[in-house]
Design an enzyme around this catalytic site. Structure first.
Site, short mmCIF file in Angstrom:
data_model
loop_
_atom_site.label_atom_id
_atom_site.label_comp_id
_atom_site.label_asym_id
_atom_site.label_seq_id
_atom_site.Cartn_x
_atom_site.Cartn_y
_atom_site.Cartn_z
N SER A 464 66.15 -41.20 -8.24
CA SER A 464 66.06 -41.02 -9.69
C SER A 464 66.08 -42.39 -10.35
CB SER A 464 67.25 -40.19 -10.19
OG SER A 464 67.30 -38.93 -9.56
N CYS A 657 72.82 -33.82 -12.53
CA CYS A 657 72.23 -34.60 -11.45
C CYS A 657 73.28 -34.90 -10.40
CB CYS A 657 71.63 -35.89 -11.98
SG CYS A 657 70.78 -36.87 -10.72
N ASP A 702 68.47 -32.24 -11.46
CA ASP A 702 67.83 -33.19 -10.54
C ASP A 702 68.86 -33.37 -9.42
OD1 ASP A 702 66.56 -35.19 -9.20
OD2 ASP A 702 66.57 -36.64 -10.84
N TRP A 704 70.24 -32.83 -5.10
CA TRP A 704 69.87 -32.97 -3.69
C TRP A 704 71.03 -32.47 -2.84
CZ3 TRP A 704 70.51 -37.05 -7.12
CH2 TRP A 704 71.69 -37.79 -6.99
#
Length: 705
Positions: A464, A657, A702, A704
């Site tokens: 990012s 995020c 966003d 992971w």
């Protein structure tokens, strides 16, 4: 009346001409949209324009995949939508088994290279495979975007028919269950094709990268092949079990002009005087500078600034930057040694597909040296697969090593403990099975083409972007923690993150840093780097993770650890807008880390930024290791629930995020709890409320795993 007639005729003329004009505009608009998604068949065939209508200097590849299949006598095509290379690898493995084991002529195809408008012309005796990964929050991979847009249009347009009654297809999706939209691309594609009349052969396969993607794929294959044979009239019992057939030829070159040899370059070597356009297929070799953001700890987190000023690359705040990694020289030496290639590492080789009609002639830029292939082009540090271990059995030098490889390839538990969870790469596994007999060249019986075929291409790592495009349009900031860990089954071993340790070594060399720790060795003087100025290959990936267009809308950001990266860009952008005299709404940032004195990222920047933004904006912190009871961002969010709910009622947007597995789920549950506590909703209504926030773009992630 006589005087009014001319006026009436004038009006009718205007209406008539206006109707023609609007119709013409609509026709051209529809044609442009169609050509954007599908390409122009006439132009493609003549090689005068490419699929996007731009002038081309050379004839274009044939985009009608059905025509290609018929000309080459192919009955099966394997399309892949791949972001990290796994889906492409699976498609190649399936195609090889289809061809060599079952004797069915087939081809693999990057889905962006062909016009899927021709799906309605696939003959009934053929099969189309879709191996499709889902990227991010239910998004298609970069190479599948055009197909996805075409397919999800309200009325998908095909070349001759609105239906796909003749199409038979097989589908496998790659996803991750920690994400909200698990395997969204494969599921939507399956549903859409079925709705259009196509017939799925076998069950839709779904692989979960959070558990064991490889095992899911192998289990699906076991059930798929019998149905495949039945669909194509192939006698499964007569499947070939003869010797392996090579996919690639390998030729060592003597006296090669080294200027023509690839030593790590990702894209094709540019011709003299040619205008270079940098993108995912030709990344830009960008200069970087860096600093360590952590203090008083043996961990490291780099703030990296990537200079793209001498390239065509541009970004928007919230986008991702891809950095192409380099394997460390310790692992290059390990694999080269066990394969008996140490003395040949700098020998150039040509690797090309044996099938002259293969859609991909070369697996990576060639000619290249063995060293460059191991260092830059193959993912030699990744855990090797069970299927790869099985393919190596026939080349093992002793009966003991044959049996050891066979056991690891067949025994799932043994493989999980010794390879999967231990994160052992191919070189390490070969050393493990060789045991006391391990020595240079012990596995020199393994053909190099099998190594190329078995190890996936080394892929870029995505980060990012942590800068504002309005503030620094040609300098892209990255925030990356150096990854090292000791896997549970083998705590005595250290596993190093491929790219972050590479970046750390560049930083340490450029800044003369000595931290007393042991790291793998990296090539810092090759074609990508020099001691005078470090460079890494990069490209930009667009993201949907964007601030509201209207800066007065309140924003609530939750980003612990390096999850704060895009929010540094967001906050800096809003502070810039405020400094320019524009009205900016409340800006709340929830940040968490272990310790305020060690890993409080950008601690020196936040005070001035939030002072600029005004009293309605602030950063709220959670330092998990500073109190007896661990405190995380979701706890701070809960403590400030009434304020957050008020911002949501003022049309505020949520941005999250970081870790998808735990943090993102806990944060979502916190917002559901707000809807119950402050909004007076039932639990079902609260879930629907948060879902509607997502659907309207007011809740973005966003994340992971």
């Amino acid at each position: 009346m006589a005087q009014s007639s001319p006026a009436l005729l004038d009006t009718l003329d205007i209406v008539f001409l206006g109707t023609i004009g609007l119709g013409t505009i609509a026709w051209f608009t529809r044609r442009q949209i169609a050509e954007k998604f599908f390409g122009s068949k006439e132009q493609d065939a003549n090689g005068k324009l490419n699929g996007n209508g731009h002038a081309a200097t050379a004839p274009k590849r044939e985009r009608n995949f059905v025509k290609v299949m018929q000309e080459q006598g192919r009955r099966v095509i394997f399309f892949y939508g791949s972001q990290t290379g796994t889906a492409e690898d699976y498609a190649s493995r399936l195609a090889k088994e289809c061809q060599q084991k079952y004797g069915v002529s087939c081809m693999t195809a990057d889905i962006e290279l062909y016009d899927l408008q021709y799906l309605d012309t696939v003959p009934e005796d053929c099969l189309v495979f879709f191996i499709m990964a889902t990227y991010g929050e239910g998004e298609p991979t970069d190479n599948a975007v055009d197909f996805w847009e075409m397919l999800t249009e309200e009325e998908a347009q095909f070349s001759e028919s609105e239906e796909l009654n003749n199409l038979r297809y097989v589908i496998f999706g790659l996803g991750n269950k920690t994400y909200e939209h698990y395997n969204e691309v494969a599921r939507v594609l399956d549903k859409k094709l079925t709705k259009l009349g196509a017939k799925r052969v076998g069950e839709r396969g779904e692989g979960d990268d959070d558990a064991s993607l490889e095992e899911d794929f192998l289990a699906w294959q076991d059930n798929m092949w019998p149905v495949f044979c039945d669909a194509l009239g192939v006698d499964e019992s007569s499947a070939s079990s003869g010797p392996r057939q090579a996919t690639f030829s390998v030729e060592e070159l003597e006296g090669e002009d080294m200027d023509q040899v690839y030593l790590g370059e990702i894209g094709e070597k540019p011709k003299d005087g040619a205008r270079i356009v940098y993108d995912a297929k030709r990344p830009y070799n960008a200069p970087i500078t860096s600093r360590d953001l952590f203090h008083n700890t043996d961990r490291h987190c780099l703030h990296i600034e990537v200079d793209v000023s001498d390239s065509n690359l541009s970004y928007q705040t919230g986008d991702h930057i891809a950095i192409w990694p380099t394997n460390n020289d310790d692992e290059v030496a390990r694999l080269a040694s066990i394969l008996g290639l140490t003395d040949k590492l700098d020998v150039p080789v040509m690797v090309k597909a044996i099938d002259s009609t293969a859609s991909k002639k070369h697996p990576f830029p060639v000619p290249a040296t063995y060293r460059s292939i191991f260092r830059h082009y193959l993912d030699i540090c990744a855990p090797t697969s069970r299927q790869t271990l099985m393919s190596l059995v026939e080349y093992a030098p002793t009966e003991e090593t044959k049996e050891a490889l066979r056991q690891l390839s067949k025994d799932k538990d043994a493989y999980r403990l010794k390879v999967g969870e231990a994160v052992r790469n191919l070189g390490e596994v070969l050393e493990l099975v060789a045991g006391a007999e391990a020595r240079p060249g012990f596995f020199n019986t393994v053909p190099f083409d099998l190594i190329v075929e078995s190890i996936s291409r080394l892929q870029p790592r995505y980060y990012s972007i942590s800068s504002s495009a309005k503030e620094s349009p040609k300098t892209v900031a990255v925030t990356a923690v150096t990854l090292t860990y000791n896997p549970d089954p083998t705590p005595e071993r250290t596993v190093y993150g491929v790219n972050t340790n590479y970046l750390w070594q560049i930083h340490a060399a450029a800044n003369k840093v000595e931290d007393g720790q042991t790291y793998p060795k990296y090539d810092l003087a090759g074609p990508r780097n020099t001691l005078q100025g470090s460079k890494v290959p990069v490209h930009i990936r667009r993201s949907q993770f964007k601030l509201p267009r209207n800066p007065t809308i309140p924003v609530i950001m939750v980003g612990p650890g390096t999850g704060v990266a895009p929010f540094r860009g967001f906050v800096r952008e809003r502070a810039l807008q405020k400094a320019e005299g524009k009205p900016v709404g409340p800006t709340l940032l929830f940040f968490g880390c272990r310790n305020s004195e060690q890993d409080f990222l950008y601690s020196e920047e936040w005070p001035e930024l939030f002072e600029t933004l005004g009293e309605e904006s602030r950063i709220i912190t959670a330092f998990s290791r500073e109190t007896d009871k661990k405190v995380y961002v979701q706890h701070r969010l809960q403590e400030n629930g009434q304020e957050v709910w008020k911002l949501l009622q003022a049309n505020g947007s949520i941005f999250v995020c970081g870790d998808a597995k735990n943090m993102a789920r806990d944060v979502q549950q916190t917002f559901i709890n707000f809807a119950i506590e402050f909004g007076g909703m039932t639990e079902d209504k609260a879930h629907d409320y948060v879902k509607n926030l997502r659907n309207s773009g007011r809740y973005q992630e966003d994340v992971w795993s």
